[in-house]
Design an enzyme around this catalytic site. Sequence first.
Site, PDB file in Angstrom:
ATOM      1  N   GLY A  13       4.448   1.186   9.254  1.00 35.74           N
ATOM      2  CA  GLY A  13       4.346   0.951   7.805  1.00 35.74           C
ATOM      3  C   GLY A  13       4.949  -0.362   7.327  1.00 35.74           C
ATOM      4  CB  ILE A  20      11.293   0.623   3.059  1.00 32.54           C
ATOM      5  CG1 ILE A  20      11.526   0.495   1.550  1.00 32.54           C
ATOM      6  CG2 ILE A  20      12.340   1.522   3.704  1.00 32.54           C
ATOM      7  CD1 ILE A  20      11.435   1.799   0.767  1.00 32.54           C
ATOM      8  CB  VAL A  65      -1.709   7.638   9.476  1.00 33.06           C
ATOM      9  CG1 VAL A  65      -0.653   6.886  10.271  1.00 33.06           C
ATOM     10  CG2 VAL A  65      -1.574   7.378   7.983  1.00 33.06           C
ATOM     11  CB  ILE A  92       2.764   5.509   6.195  1.00 32.29           C
ATOM     12  CG1 ILE A  92       2.846   4.436   7.290  1.00 32.29           C
ATOM     13  CG2 ILE A  92       1.319   5.742   5.745  1.00 32.29           C
ATOM     14  CD1 ILE A  92       2.166   4.836   8.581  1.00 32.29           C
ATOM     15  CE1 TYR A 155       6.600   7.340  -6.391  1.00 31.75           C
ATOM     16  CE2 TYR A 155       7.214   9.644  -6.156  1.00 31.75           C
ATOM     17  CZ  TYR A 155       7.034   8.392  -5.612  1.00 31.75           C
ATOM     18  OH  TYR A 155       7.280   8.199  -4.271  1.00 31.75           O
ATOM     19  CE  LYS A 162       7.015   9.096  -0.911  1.00 29.39           C
ATOM     20  NZ  LYS A 162       6.686   8.584   0.440  1.00 29.39           N
ATOM     21  CB  ILE A 192      12.925  -1.110  -2.853  1.00 29.21           C
ATOM     22  CG1 ILE A 192      14.234  -0.372  -2.566  1.00 29.21           C
ATOM     23  CG2 ILE A 192      12.937  -2.508  -2.223  1.00 29.21           C
ATOM     24  CD1 ILE A 192      14.504  -0.116  -1.085  1.00 29.21           C
ATOM     25  CE  LYS A 193       8.322  -6.981  -8.839  1.00 25.60           C
ATOM     26  NZ  LYS A 193       7.328  -6.067  -9.335  1.00 25.60           N
ATOM     27  CB  THR A 194       7.746  -2.467  -1.460  1.00 21.87           C
ATOM     28  OG1 THR A 194       7.330  -1.235  -2.064  1.00 21.87           O
ATOM     29  CG2 THR A 194       9.178  -2.343  -0.983  1.00 21.87           C
ATOM     30  CG  LEU A 195       1.600  -4.640  -1.111  1.00 22.96           C
ATOM     31  CD1 LEU A 195       1.584  -5.964  -1.861  1.00 22.96           C
ATOM     32  CD2 LEU A 195       0.997  -4.822   0.277  1.00 22.96           C
TER      33      LEU A 195
END
Length: 256
Positions: A13, A20, A65, A92, A155, A162, A192-195
């Site tokens: 991932g 992360i 996956v 992922i 979310y 989750k 956290i600022k990710t894609l």
Amino acid sequence: MRLLQGKKALILGIANNRSIAYGIAKTFYQEGAEIGINYLNEKFQKKLQPIAEELGATIYEKLDVSSDKEITDFVNTVKEKWGSVDIIVHSIAFANKEYLRDYYYKIDRQSFLQAMDISVYSFTALAREFLPIMNEGGSLLTLSYYGAEKVIYNYNIMGVAKAALEASVKYLARDLGEIKKIRVNAISAGPIKTLAATGIARFSEIQKMAEEKAPLKKTVSIEEVGKAALFLCSDLGTGVTGEILHVDAGYHIIGM
Ligand code: NAP
């Protein structure tokens, strides 16, 4: 002696150096682990090549996956190249962006199933398919978020996914602990600022609130998640399984 010397760790991932999974892979590499990573499709293969080199990855293979065949092929490649595995990190998730805003109830069947397939089922599928080549005492880790426990606006389907992922962690911990002394845990990371995070509507507001409300008055970094992952996946964590460890600067303990 480094904590993961002689261990073989698959980190699944990594999309870029803000992922992360990248923070975890870097930490594991520094602690002596041999690293294997995946890329989702050809588009990402070239983009991720420098990261694969930086991590000295001895496995760098395609894996989507959502495909049973790709999971089987990936397991076979790992078996051929490494023989066995000690650690698998599943970092992922995917949901149709259209539903990461507005009301949750509007989700359609296809988008619901796709989010559950990629973000939840894949962890169990990987656990099962890798089980024959996982070493006794190995470790599985996945990534969750507070939206599994409490409602976080926008979310939506990912919160539902989750929650199911966290339940899977506990059931897998029971199964694999009994069968092969494999530990299964999750880290519930703060925003956290990710894609992936940029797909969630008004994500910066979630981050801002976390900074204001968390006891440590900050958001966490991918390096901090990496260090917690090291604890869970190394011999430091041999007494821990079925755990959802919050790495969120303490945000989850605050009521009002
Ligand atoms: P990220 O960098 O975008 O990583 C998500 C990864 O999932 C990407 O590498 C993506 O691949 C991959 N992926 C999506 N569909 C896939 C598929 N069908 N097969 C294989 N890989 C697939 O974002 P991230 O924030 O680091 O996310 C990692 C995990 O942490 C996720 O489970 C996320 O829910 C969780 N998490 C994130 C936060 C946060 O605030 N960022 C907080 C708590 C938990 P491509 O990019 O190549 O599509």
